[in-house]
Design an enzyme around this catalytic site. Structure first.
Site, PDB file in Angstrom:
ATOM      1  N   TRP A  17      58.747 -33.536   3.135  1.00 50.86           N
ATOM      2  CA  TRP A  17      60.154 -33.923   3.160  1.00 50.86           C
ATOM      3  C   TRP A  17      60.976 -32.811   2.505  1.00 50.86           C
ATOM      4  CZ3 TRP A  17      62.239 -37.805   5.809  1.00 50.86           C
ATOM      5  CH2 TRP A  17      63.592 -38.099   5.593  1.00 50.86           C
ATOM      6  N   HIS A  47      54.739 -38.532  -2.004  1.00 50.55           N
ATOM      7  CA  HIS A  47      55.142 -38.895  -0.650  1.00 50.55           C
ATOM      8  C   HIS A  47      54.725 -37.826   0.362  1.00 50.55           C
ATOM      9  CE1 HIS A  47      57.539 -41.587  -3.106  1.00 50.55           C
ATOM     10  NE2 HIS A  47      57.409 -42.405  -2.081  1.00 50.55           N
ATOM     11  N   HIS A  51      51.260 -42.047   3.183  1.00 53.76           N
ATOM     12  CA  HIS A  51      51.521 -42.623   1.861  1.00 53.76           C
ATOM     13  C   HIS A  51      52.183 -43.988   1.984  1.00 53.76           C
ATOM     14  CE1 HIS A  51      55.285 -40.601   2.954  1.00 53.76           C
ATOM     15  NE2 HIS A  51      55.882 -41.535   2.218  1.00 53.76           N
ATOM     16  N   ASP A  53      55.088 -46.585   0.408  1.00 53.33           N
ATOM     17  CA  ASP A  53      56.306 -46.722  -0.399  1.00 53.33           C
ATOM     18  C   ASP A  53      56.300 -48.097  -1.047  1.00 53.33           C
ATOM     19  OD1 ASP A  53      57.278 -44.270   0.374  1.00 53.33           O
ATOM     20  OD2 ASP A  53      58.837 -45.047   1.689  1.00 53.33           O
ATOM     21  N   HIS A  57      60.429 -47.166  -5.163  1.00 54.18           N
ATOM     22  CA  HIS A  57      60.850 -45.899  -4.547  1.00 54.18           C
ATOM     23  C   HIS A  57      62.373 -45.867  -4.317  1.00 54.18           C
ATOM     24  CE1 HIS A  57      60.736 -42.253  -2.271  1.00 54.18           C
ATOM     25  NE2 HIS A  57      60.742 -42.801  -1.069  1.00 54.18           N
ATOM     26  N   HIS A 163      65.363 -48.120   3.945  1.00 49.85           N
ATOM     27  CA  HIS A 163      64.401 -48.281   2.860  1.00 49.85           C
ATOM     28  C   HIS A 163      64.796 -49.435   1.935  1.00 49.85           C
ATOM     29  CE1 HIS A 163      62.739 -44.150   3.630  1.00 49.85           C
ATOM     30  NE2 HIS A 163      61.637 -44.761   3.212  1.00 49.85           N
ATOM     31  N   GLU A 175      53.963 -44.738   5.568  1.00 51.78           N
ATOM     32  CA  GLU A 175      54.551 -43.638   6.344  1.00 51.78           C
ATOM     33  C   GLU A 175      53.515 -42.530   6.551  1.00 51.78           C
ATOM     34  OE1 GLU A 175      59.090 -44.197   4.665  1.00 51.78           O
ATOM     35  OE2 GLU A 175      57.693 -42.963   3.494  1.00 51.78           O
TER      36      GLU A 175
END
Length: 191
Positions: A17, A47, A51, A53, A57, A163, A175
Site C-alpha cells: 500500500w 498489512h 492479511h 483487518d 485498524h 472499512h 485482504e
C-alpha cells in the site's frame, strides 16, 4: 481433500500500500561472520500481502487482531466470482446475484485475480473493491467475514468509509487473497 493456499508469498519486490514500508529481509548475524547461527530480520507492515483487518485498524476503540473470534476465521466460506467488467462491487451487484441466503463468510473473486494484480511489483490504484452500500448489504444479510483478492476491501479513494462500516460492525476483513486458481464455490476456510 485438496488444500489450496490462498495467501500470497511475501517477497522484497512485492507491491505494498502506498506509504507502507517495502518488505525488507536482512541477515542480522551469520555463521560466516563468526556467530553461532544465521539470524534474519524481516521488516514489513502488518498489512503486507494476505492479511486480516481487525476493527482497531479503523475504529479507535475497536477490538484488535488478538481479540477476534477465531470461530469466525474457520468454517464454510463461499467464493463468489464478480463480473470482470465491474470496477466496484455495489449493493446492486450483490442484489443481482439473487441469493436467497448469504453465508457467514464471503470471499469475492474479481477482475483483480484475472489481471493478477497481486503478482505485479507496482501498486495498482485501479482495483475492484467494495462500496459502502455493498458493505451495508452484507451486514444486513448476516455476513460476518468478507475477503477480497487485492490489498484492500475498499476503493483506493475514500476507502476509509467502507472499512469503518464493516469494522464498526465487527465484520472480519481478509485482504490480499490469491484467488487466481480458485473456482467459485463453497470451501472450508482456515485463516
Amino acid at each position: 481433500m485438496k488444500i489450496i493456499d490462498i495467501s500470497v508469498v511475501i517477497h522484497t519486490t512485492m507491491a505494498v500500500w502506498p506509504g507502507d514500508p517495502k518488505v525488507g529481509n536482512y541477515l542480522e548475524s551469520s555463521i560466516n561472520a563468526g556467530n553461532e547461527a544465521n539470524v534474519t530480520k524481516i521488516q514489513m507492515s502488518a498489512h503486507t500481502g494476505t492479511h486480516i483487518d481487525a476493527p482497531f485498524h479503523f475504529v479507535d476503540d475497536g477490538i484488535s487482531i488478538d481479540q477476534l473470534d477465531l470461530e469466525l476465521l474457520i468454517g464454510e466460506a463461499e467464493v463468489i466470482e464478480i463480473d470482470h467488467d465491474l470496477k466496484m462491487i455495489t449493493a446492486s451487484t450483490l442484489a443481482e446475484l439473487r441469493k436467497t441466503h448469504w453465508p457467514m463468510r464471503v470471499i469475492f473473486k474479481t477482475k483483480n485475480s484475472q489481471e493478477k494484480l497481486l503478482e505485479k511489483p507496482e501498486f495498482s490504484k485501479d482495483f475492484v473493491a467494495l462500496s459502502v452500500d455493498a458493505s451495508e448489504f452484507l451486514i444486513a444479510n448476516g455476513v460476518k467475514l468478507v475477503g477480497i483478492d487485492y490489498l484492500s476491501i475498499a476503493p483506493y479513494e475514500n476507502g476509509d468509509q467502507t472499512h469503518v462500516v464493516l469494522l464498526e460492525n465487527e465484520i472480519i476483513v481478509i485482504e490480499g487473497l490469491n484467488l487466481t486458481e480458485v473456482n467459485p464455490g463453497v470451501y472450508q476456510l482456515i485463516a
